[in-house]
Design an enzyme around this catalytic site. Structure first.
Site, PDB file in Angstrom:
ATOM      1  N   TYR A  47      48.462  46.486  43.933  1.00  0.00           N
ATOM      2  CA  TYR A  47      47.133  47.064  44.083  1.00  0.00           C
ATOM      3  C   TYR A  47      47.001  47.756  45.442  1.00  0.00           C
ATOM      4  CZ  TYR A  47      46.094  43.835  40.211  1.00  0.00           C
ATOM      5  OH  TYR A  47      46.113  43.140  39.021  1.00  0.00           O
ATOM      6  N   HIS A 128      54.208  39.222  37.463  1.00  0.00           N
ATOM      7  CA  HIS A 128      53.389  40.393  37.149  1.00  0.00           C
ATOM      8  C   HIS A 128      54.160  41.441  36.345  1.00  0.00           C
ATOM      9  CE1 HIS A 128      50.299  43.495  38.920  1.00  0.00           C
ATOM     10  NE2 HIS A 128      50.000  43.136  37.684  1.00  0.00           N
TER      11      HIS A 128
END
Length: 309
Positions: A47, A128
């Site tokens: 992010y 992830h």
């Protein structure tokens, strides 16, 4: 067993997802979430190429009594590129993501996340998006994190993905604690039901993310994107039909979108992204609205829910 609050803040937007957010606005967003009672916070190196972790860590540094998750699988390494990031975040591309689900890569990723966060630890580490690295994630990433859990370095291990079949392997083949599932158990897409049922039977808790399917369910009048692409007309029409039923029961579409994943016994929490204090406050106010059981009954009767319940 880790205690998970019912609502969490997803910190991708304060990592400049799609467009830039100032440091001040990012901090105010986290402050507003805290003031509204949010105590679950989720971030990732992906992010904003680490920007989300830095901003979230700064906002949490003098606080306690929260649950913090970050993710592993993408290392951030220096880049000679002068371009902006090309994966959806409005940040300089001076570092780049490198996939690494090896034991050493996972340990390095977590260590570097702690440096960016400026915090002594995280509670939950999520593997992830291992879509194209599934075998290595199962054979190396998971055992490395399970060892840290056994040592008390982290409290829980999980996997975070926007599909349900790969996480199902983790549920069946490992002793994970948590699955974060994005967009696959929503008002518009219940394809992840087999995963949630498996989680319920094995005691794995689910964090439901992407409950608005990136935007189509985020406003009372459906519009915008579905899974980060322009929404197909047939989905917009279905969302409008759902919104009409919701309105007849005095419920907004976003409120129903927040409430629906929590109907499943496996779902421990929903994680809502926000980029401003206003969005946080809107979500918090929406969560206060009651949702009558008759709404779900009518949606099922109209063929607008297909979750088998």
């Amino acid at each position: 067993m880790i205690a998970l609050p019912r609502v969490g803040l997803g910190a991708a937007p304060i990592g400049n997802l799609f467009s830039a957010v100032t440091d001040e606005q990012a901090r105010a967003t986290v402050d507003a979430a805290w003031e509204s009672g949010v105590r679950l916070f989720d971030t990732a190196p992906h992010y904003g190429l680490g920007l989300s972790e830095r901003r979230l860590g700064a906002a949490l540094r003098d606080r306690s009594g929260y649950v913090l998750s970050t993710k592993v699988g993408r290392l951030l390494v220096p880049s000679s590129s002068v371009r902006r990031d090309t994966q959806g975040f409005d940040v300089p591309g001076d570092v780049e993501r490198v996939w690494d689900f090896s034991r050493d890569g996972v340990l390095r990723s977590l260590e570097e996340s702690l440096e960016r966060l400026g915090l002594p630890g995280v509670d939950l580490a999520l593997i992830h998006d291992p879509d194209d690295h599934l075998d290595q994630a199962l054979s190396e990433a998971y055992p490395a994190l399970a060892e840290l859990r056994d040592q008390g370095v982290i409290k829980a291990v999980g996997v975070g993905m926007n599909q349900w079949r790969a996480p199902l392997r983790f549920v069946r083949e490992t002793d994970i604690d948590v699955v974060m599932l994005a967009g696959r158990y929503t008002l518009l897409d219940q394809s992840g039901l087999p995963l949630l049922d498996a989680c319920a039977s094995r005691g794995v808790r689910v964090l439901a993310a992407g409950v608005f399917n990136s935007g189509l369910l985020a406003t009372p009048e459906p519009s915008g994107t579905y899974d980060y692409h322009p929404a197909p007309p047939e989905l917009v029409d279905r969302a409008r039909r759902i919104a009409s039923v919701c309105a007849a029961h005095g419920v907004t579409l976003p409120r129903a979108a927040m409430a629906f994943p929590l109907l499943h016994p496996a779902t421990a929490a929903i994680v809502l992204g926000a980029r401003s204090p206003g969005e946080v406050k809107t979500n918090a106010a929406s969560m206060e609205q009651p949702v009558p059981g008759a709404l779900w009954s009518e949606l099922r009767a109209e063929g607008l829910l297909h979750e088998g319940r």
